[in-house]
Design a protein around this motif. Structure first.
Motif, PDB file in Angstrom:
ATOM      1  N   GLY A  17       0.795  -1.216   0.000  1.00 51.95           N
ATOM      2  CA  GLY A  17       0.000   0.000   0.000  1.00 51.95           C
ATOM      3  C   GLY A  17       0.826   1.264   0.000  1.00 51.95           C
ATOM      4  N   GLU A  18       0.146   2.388  -0.198  1.00 51.16           N
ATOM      5  CA  GLU A  18       0.794   3.689  -0.385  1.00 51.16           C
ATOM      6  C   GLU A  18       1.637   4.100   0.818  1.00 51.16           C
ATOM      7  N   PHE A  19       1.146   3.824   2.040  1.00 50.55           N
ATOM      8  CA  PHE A  19       1.854   4.262   3.233  1.00 50.55           C
ATOM      9  C   PHE A  19       2.631   3.134   3.898  1.00 50.55           C
ATOM     10  N   ALA A  20       2.815   2.020   3.172  1.00 51.62           N
ATOM     11  CA  ALA A  20       3.678   0.932   3.659  1.00 51.62           C
ATOM     12  C   ALA A  20       4.900   0.873   2.745  1.00 51.62           C
ATOM     13  N   LEU A  21       4.962  -0.138   1.875  1.00 52.58           N
ATOM     14  CA  LEU A  21       6.081  -0.201   0.939  1.00 52.58           C
ATOM     15  C   LEU A  21       5.950   0.821  -0.178  1.00 52.58           C
TER      16      LEU A  21
END
Length: 391
Positions: free
Chosen positions: A98-102
């Motif tokens: 996801g955007e705010f993870a990897l």
């Protein structure tokens, strides 16, 4: 062959032959394979639809996130632990990207902080799916034992008995959990000729199975030894009275029955009716052959030498004998019309359909295509007298 006729012909001739439920929810409730498969794939279908749409319309992002987080729970609803565990891994992989993870995908807008909640949900749902499968497996084992016992009470009859072709239809009441209901029937090849019984015990739930088993056991034993139908019917009457012996006044039960005998030469038919629907003989058309009926079994006051009235008629080669219970002729369609058994038998006889198995398939097709519904057990027996052989 039309779809309705083909569906009817593919149905079993005896037990566990139920029409396809009309609504999708009914199909799921009875375990229809196509509906269950769709239900099992629905979580993946939901994610496969919402995630691509989220790339196109940011408004759908929130819904895509919800579908992803709840994917293990949705999967566990209709799948086992393996599928639920796999769905959990899929959810973890997509959240990690996801955007705010990897940050590999702009959607879903998930962060590492979402991971713990998904893992907890996935582990719990996987455990619940495993536990539910164990319960279902146990219930299926118990159901198999119960159905085996019930089929031992009323096994499927062969297609030919005593040199005569035989076909049967047996349906418990719609929604009934059992294979055996209030209707009962059997056919025995004896030294006195072919003997058959068909009847209907009061009620149609599991409480009727005990008396059904008792009457069938009595018939199977006494049909081989009793020299006439009067004596045989008296023994059936006694069996119902024994069942009522320990019941109070309001708990007394009864059963209707029709008992018949085809002579060894296949040229005479004898019948005794105990409050039951009159058997039919189909030649060029269908006509009733029963005499004046006695009261139902359990309500008559006659013994071994009682005043049973035996109706005797001559049979011709190729004649069809049809016995049925009221669950068939009392079935109604959307217009409130009852199932026209006699009219349909006349039409099929005029069309040259005399083989019992073909007649059974036609009647099932008529029932399905006519939209008839019922709330009682349904039974039909068709017996064909052998055709005359050329000299």
């Amino acid at each position: 062959m039309s779809r309705t006729i083909r569906a009817a012909s593919e149905m079993q001739g005896h037990l566990r032959s139920y029409t396809l439920p009309e609504s999708p929810w009914d199909r799921i409730a009875v375990g229809h394979p196509g509906s269950i498969l769709l239900l099992r794939l629905l979580p993946l279908i939901l994610v496969a639809i919402t995630l691509p749409i989220a790339f196109i319309s940011p408004v759908m992002t929130t819904y895509a996130n919800y579908a992803l987080v709840l994917l293990p729970a949705f999967t566990a609803f209709a799948n086992g632990p393996i599928a639920t565990g796999a769905a959990t891994l899929v959810a973890i992989a997509l959240i990690s990207a996801g955007e705010f993870a990897l940050g590999w995908l702009p959607h879903p807008q998930s962060a590492w902080s979402d991971m713990s909640a998904v893992i907890v949900i996935g582990v719990l749902c996987t455990g619940l799916a495993w536990f539910r499968n164990r319960i279902i497996s146990r219930l299926l084992d118990m159901t198999l034992v119960a159905e085996t016992a019930q089929l031992a009470i009323m096994p499927e009859l062969p297609g030919r008995i005593g040199g005569m072709k035989v076909a049967t239809i047996y349906r418990t009441a719609e929604g009934s959990p059992s294979l055996i209901g209030g209707d009962f029937f059997d056919i025995q090849d004896t030294d006195f000729g072919l003997r058959a019984v068909i009847g209907d015990v009061q009620g149609h739930d599991l409480s009727t199975v005990s008396l059904t088993e008792g009457l069938l056991g009595t018939f199977r034993e006494r049909a081989l030894d009793d020299p006439d139908l009067v004596t045989l019917v008296a023994h059936l009457e006694r069996r119902v009275r024994l069942d009522n012996r320990d019941r109070d006044e309001w708990g007394q039960t009864f059963a209707t029955a029709a008992v018949l005998e085809v002579s060894p030469a296949h040229n005479r038919l004898r019948t005794v009716l105990c409050g039951h629907a009159t058997p039919l003989v189909v030649r060029s058309f269908a006509y009733s052959v029963g005499g004046k009926p006695l009261p139902p079994l359990g309500l008559a006051d006659f013994g071994i030498q009682g005043p049973a009235q035996v109706r005797e008629i001559e049979l011709a080669p190729g004649d069809l004998i049809v016995l049925y219970t009221d669950g068939l002729v009392e079935a109604r369609n959307a217009a409130g019309q009852q199932f026209p058994l006699v009219e349909l038998l006349n039409a099929h006889a005029a069309a040259g359909i005399r083989d019992p198995s073909k007649l059974r398939a036609r009647l099932l097709s008529d029932f399905l295509s006519g939209g008839y519904s019922r709330d009682d057990d349904l039974t039909l027996i068709a017996i064909q007298i052998p055709e005359a052989t050329a000299p």
